[in-house]
Design an enzyme around this catalytic site. Structure first.
Site, PDB file in Angstrom:
ATOM      1  N   ASN A   1       0.869  -1.176   0.000  1.00 18.51           N
ATOM      2  CA  ASN A   1       0.000   0.000   0.000  1.00 18.51           C
ATOM      3  C   ASN A   1       0.904   1.223   0.000  1.00 18.51           C
ATOM      4  O   ASN A   1       1.515   1.545   1.018  1.00 18.51           O
ATOM      5  CB  ASN A   1      -0.887  -0.035   1.254  1.00 18.51           C
ATOM      6  CG  ASN A   1      -1.720   1.220   1.422  1.00 18.51           C
ATOM      7  OD1 ASN A   1      -1.785   2.054   0.523  1.00 18.51           O
ATOM      8  ND2 ASN A   1      -2.360   1.350   2.582  1.00 18.51           N
TER       9      ASN A   1
ATOM     10  N   HIS B   1      -9.388   1.059   5.277  1.00 14.00           N
ATOM     11  CA  HIS B   1      -8.097   1.250   5.961  1.00 14.00           C
ATOM     12  C   HIS B   1      -8.302   2.209   7.137  1.00 14.00           C
ATOM     13  O   HIS B   1      -9.099   3.149   7.046  1.00 14.00           O
ATOM     14  CB  HIS B   1      -7.074   1.817   4.977  1.00 14.00           C
ATOM     15  CG  HIS B   1      -5.683   1.788   5.508  1.00 14.00           C
ATOM     16  ND1 HIS B   1      -5.232   2.707   6.437  1.00 14.00           N
ATOM     17  CD2 HIS B   1      -4.651   0.942   5.295  1.00 14.00           C
ATOM     18  CE1 HIS B   1      -3.976   2.431   6.744  1.00 14.00           C
ATOM     19  NE2 HIS B   1      -3.598   1.360   6.058  1.00 14.00           N
TER      20      HIS B   1
HETATM   21  P1  13P Z   1       3.380   0.345   7.548  1.00 13.15           P
HETATM   22  O1  13P Z   1       3.856  -0.952   6.907  1.00 13.15           O
HETATM   23  O2  13P Z   1       4.094   1.544   6.997  1.00 13.15           O
HETATM   24  O3  13P Z   1       3.355   0.248   9.026  1.00 13.15           O
HETATM   25  O4  13P Z   1       1.859   0.547   7.057  1.00 13.15           O
HETATM   26  C1  13P Z   1       0.965  -0.510   7.191  1.00 13.15           C
HETATM   27  C2  13P Z   1      -0.274  -0.169   6.476  1.00 13.15           C
HETATM   28  O5  13P Z   1      -1.036   0.681   6.902  1.00 13.15           O
HETATM   29  C3  13P Z   1      -0.552  -0.874   5.209  1.00 13.15           C
HETATM   30  O6  13P Z   1      -1.849  -0.647   4.776  1.00 13.15           O
END
Ligand code: 13P
Length: 246
Positions: free
Chosen positions: A9, A90
């Site tokens: 993401n 999300h």
């Molecule tokens: P990080 O891997 O940067 O902690 O983000 C996780 C996330 O929100 C993926 O959708």
């Protein structure tokens, strides 16, 4: 058998030049695990044109297929641009845009209608966890965010503890196992064993090459939803490799 999934993401990061990272992911994407990158919407069509073995997804869609919704993007638009997946619910969307479970459920239905696979995100805040409410919160999010027609082919569930996102803090493998086990049991109760056993469950929150192997060894973890460490192929490919080796 659930096909493992390494999903990146990119959030609100990345310009056209960043799409060269897709070339650098091709080798890692040649294994058994599926590899997905969800870039900003402006890059989806360009990404899809050169994605090779990497699948491309959106980070959100509107619940309606078209209409007077300035600034929004519909599921059919994502599909036409070349996306096959979309991340929904999300925690950053829930927090920044006030998305409720009902909104997430409507978006999930819209994604299915456009033949997109929905990655529906759930996760507790630190406050929820400290008050011993983690499973209650996740149970309620699952109940409210998933429409009735879930299948293993149209839905992936991502467990992302809000306090682990972008913080470098990761739950213990026991904590991840507890929640993934709970999600699987909740899905079985609602959708039956056959459907629920086919739904892939991802862990997300500060996944890195250095902790991926440990996380992927947890039962019922079918892959990861990765933020920061998905932006560079040099960080993401080792995570994909760890998933292929799991
Ligand atoms: P990080 O891997 O940067 O902690 O983000 C996780 C996330 O929100 C993926 O959708």
């Amino acid at each position: 058998m659930r096909r493992k999934l390494a999903a990146g993401n990119w959030k609100m990061n990345g310009a056209l030049a960043a799409l060269s990272e897709l070339d650098a992911l091709q080798e890692a994407a040649s294994g058994d695990a599926e590899v997905l990158i969800c870039p900003p919407a402006t890059l989806i069509a360009s990404a899809a044109a050169k994605s090779g073995k990497v699948a491309i997804g959106g980070q959100d869609c509107h619940a309606a297929a078209s209409g007077a919704h300035t600034g929004d993007i519909s599921a059919p638009m994502l599909r036409e641009a070349g996306a096959t997946y979309v991340i929904l619910g999300h925690s950053e969307r829930r927090a920044d845009h006030g998305e409720t479970d009902a909104v997430v459920a409507a978006k999930t239905q819209a994604a299915w209608d456009a033949r997109l696979i929905a990655i529906v995100c759930v996760g507790e805040t630190l406050d929820d966890r400290e008050r011993g409410k983690t499973l209650d919160v996740i149970g309620a999010q699952l109940a409210g965010s998933l429409p009735d027609d879930v299948t293993g082919a149209n839905t992936v569930v991502a467990y992302e503890p809000v306090w682990a996102i972008g913080t470098g803090k990761v739950p213990t493998t026991d904590q991840i196992a507890e929640v993934h086990n709970f999600i699987r049991a909740t899905l079985i109760q609602r959708f039956g064993n056959e459907i629920a056993s086919a739904v892939r469950l991802l862990y997300g929150g500060s996944v890195k090459a250095s902790n991926a192997t440990q996380i992927f060894a947890v039962p019922d973890v079918d892959g990861a939803l990765v933020g920061g460490a998905s932006l560079k192929a040099s960080d993401f490919a080792p995570i994909v490799d760890a998933l292929n080796a799991a």
